[in-house]
Design a protein around this motif. Structure first.
Motif, PDB file in Angstrom:
ATOM      1  N   LEU A  13      61.113  -8.715 -13.108  1.00 59.78           N
ATOM      2  CA  LEU A  13      60.979  -7.260 -12.988  1.00 59.78           C
ATOM      3  C   LEU A  13      61.832  -6.604 -14.064  1.00 59.78           C
ATOM      4  N   MET A  14      63.150  -6.685 -13.920  1.00 54.25           N
ATOM      5  CA  MET A  14      64.031  -6.030 -14.894  1.00 54.25           C
ATOM      6  C   MET A  14      63.852  -6.597 -16.297  1.00 54.25           C
ATOM      7  N   ALA A  15      63.573  -7.885 -16.393  1.00 56.29           N
ATOM      8  CA  ALA A  15      63.426  -8.515 -17.701  1.00 56.29           C
ATOM      9  C   ALA A  15      61.995  -8.457 -18.221  1.00 56.29           C
ATOM     10  N   SER A  16      61.101  -7.888 -17.452  1.00 52.23           N
ATOM     11  CA  SER A  16      59.699  -7.855 -17.851  1.00 52.23           C
ATOM     12  C   SER A  16      59.484  -6.940 -19.059  1.00 52.23           C
ATOM     13  N   VAL A  17      58.653  -7.390 -19.971  1.00 54.11           N
ATOM     14  CA  VAL A  17      58.294  -6.598 -21.143  1.00 54.11           C
ATOM     15  C   VAL A  17      57.484  -5.373 -20.717  1.00 54.11           C
ATOM     16  N   ASP A  18      56.672  -5.536 -19.670  1.00 54.37           N
ATOM     17  CA  ASP A  18      55.823  -4.454 -19.169  1.00 54.37           C
ATOM     18  C   ASP A  18      55.859  -4.500 -17.640  1.00 54.37           C
ATOM     19  N   ILE A  19      56.777  -3.755 -17.049  1.00 51.27           N
ATOM     20  CA  ILE A  19      56.999  -3.834 -15.601  1.00 51.27           C
ATOM     21  C   ILE A  19      55.768  -3.395 -14.800  1.00 51.27           C
ATOM     22  N   ALA A  20      55.001  -2.452 -15.308  1.00 55.70           N
ATOM     23  CA  ALA A  20      53.791  -2.014 -14.602  1.00 55.70           C
ATOM     24  C   ALA A  20      52.769  -3.156 -14.528  1.00 55.70           C
ATOM     25  N   SER A  21      52.599  -3.878 -15.618  1.00 56.06           N
ATOM     26  CA  SER A  21      51.683  -5.027 -15.626  1.00 56.06           C
ATOM     27  C   SER A  21      52.205  -6.140 -14.727  1.00 56.06           C
ATOM     28  N   ALA A  22      53.522  -6.327 -14.732  1.00 53.96           N
ATOM     29  CA  ALA A  22      54.117  -7.353 -13.872  1.00 53.96           C
ATOM     30  C   ALA A  22      53.847  -7.026 -12.406  1.00 53.96           C
ATOM     31  N   ARG A  23      54.090  -5.777 -12.017  1.00 55.91           N
ATOM     32  CA  ARG A  23      53.817  -5.371 -10.631  1.00 55.91           C
ATOM     33  C   ARG A  23      52.346  -5.612 -10.270  1.00 55.91           C
ATOM     34  N   ALA A  24      51.449  -5.248 -11.173  1.00 56.53           N
ATOM     35  CA  ALA A  24      50.011  -5.427 -10.920  1.00 56.53           C
ATOM     36  C   ALA A  24      49.668  -6.904 -10.718  1.00 56.53           C
ATOM     37  N   LYS A  25      50.289  -7.765 -11.508  1.00 59.99           N
ATOM     38  CA  LYS A  25      50.060  -9.207 -11.380  1.00 59.99           C
ATOM     39  C   LYS A  25      50.541  -9.705 -10.013  1.00 59.99           C
ATOM     40  N   TYR A  26      51.718  -9.250  -9.581  1.00 54.72           N
ATOM     41  CA  TYR A  26      52.253  -9.684  -8.285  1.00 54.72           C
ATOM     42  C   TYR A  26      51.420  -9.129  -7.143  1.00 54.72           C
ATOM     43  N   GLU A  27      50.911  -7.916  -7.305  1.00 50.40           N
ATOM     44  CA  GLU A  27      50.031  -7.333  -6.283  1.00 50.40           C
ATOM     45  C   GLU A  27      48.720  -8.119  -6.204  1.00 50.40           C
ATOM     46  N   ALA A  28      48.198  -8.546  -7.349  1.00 45.42           N
ATOM     47  CA  ALA A  28      46.980  -9.357  -7.359  1.00 45.42           C
ATOM     48  C   ALA A  28      47.217 -10.671  -6.619  1.00 45.42           C
ATOM     49  N   CYS A  29      48.373 -11.267  -6.844  1.00 43.63           N
ATOM     50  CA  CYS A  29      48.731 -12.502  -6.143  1.00 43.63           C
ATOM     51  C   CYS A  29      48.846 -12.241  -4.634  1.00 43.63           C
ATOM     52  N   ALA A  30      49.458 -11.116  -4.261  1.00 42.73           N
ATOM     53  CA  ALA A  30      49.592 -10.768  -2.844  1.00 42.73           C
ATOM     54  C   ALA A  30      48.223 -10.626  -2.189  1.00 42.73           C
ATOM     55  N   SER A  31      47.270 -10.045  -2.893  1.00 43.10           N
ATOM     56  CA  SER A  31      45.913  -9.904  -2.363  1.00 43.10           C
ATOM     57  C   SER A  31      45.277 -11.269  -2.111  1.00 43.10           C
TER      58      SER A  31
END
Length: 159
Positions: A13-31
């Protein structure tokens, strides 16, 4: 009906180059996890470095550590270096929490991390090409790991 198995989703999260894309990826995994009958915990939903910036470091640690230790397994994304992910992986290895580590096919993974995952006896490091691949990889690999929980002997490093 038995309770849903809890799955902690770990990723930069904090180290992510693009935190919005990172969140979207984790949300996709959660789905994917929800469709497969699991209950995902995503740290950014409670302790996001931007949305919950008012939380003290100790509170972030407390929330996420409680969820991590209460999980039946962990899905960890190794596509971006992260101190938090490394710490979570070490805790999982020490506590023998089954861990599915996901990395893009072309990713260069720390040899220490991949060695630790292998030595833990409770983990799998699985490459993926695209987020769409998670639909089959995650449920299949998690079920394999969870069905063998406690059956594999960790190396002497963990004893």
């Amino acid at each position: 009906m038995s309770p849903l198995r809890k799955i902690y989703v770990s990723g930069a999260l904090m180290a992510s180059v693009d935190i919005a894309s990172a969140r979207a990826k984790y949300e996709a995994c959660a789905s994917v996890l929800e469709r497969a009958g699991y209950e995902p915990y995503l740290p950014h939903r409670r302790t996001d470095p931007e949305a919950a910036s008012d939380l003290q470091d100790k509170a972030v640690f407390s929330h996420d550590m409680k969820a991590l230790l209460g999980s039946d397994a962990v899905v960890a994304f190794l596509d971006e270096p992260s101190h938090g992910v490394g710490a979570e992986l070490a805790i999982c290895a020490f506590r023998r929490i089954p861990t599915l580590a996901l990395a893009p096919i072309d990713a260069r993974i720390s040899r220490f991390i991949s060695g630790m995952l292998e030595e833990s006896g409770q983990s799998a490091l699985v490459p993926f090409k695209a987020i769409a691949d998670l639909e089959t990889i995650v449920p299949d690999q998690l079920e394999r790991l969870l069905s063998k929980r406690g059956l594999r002997t960790p190396s002497r490093l963990w004893q």
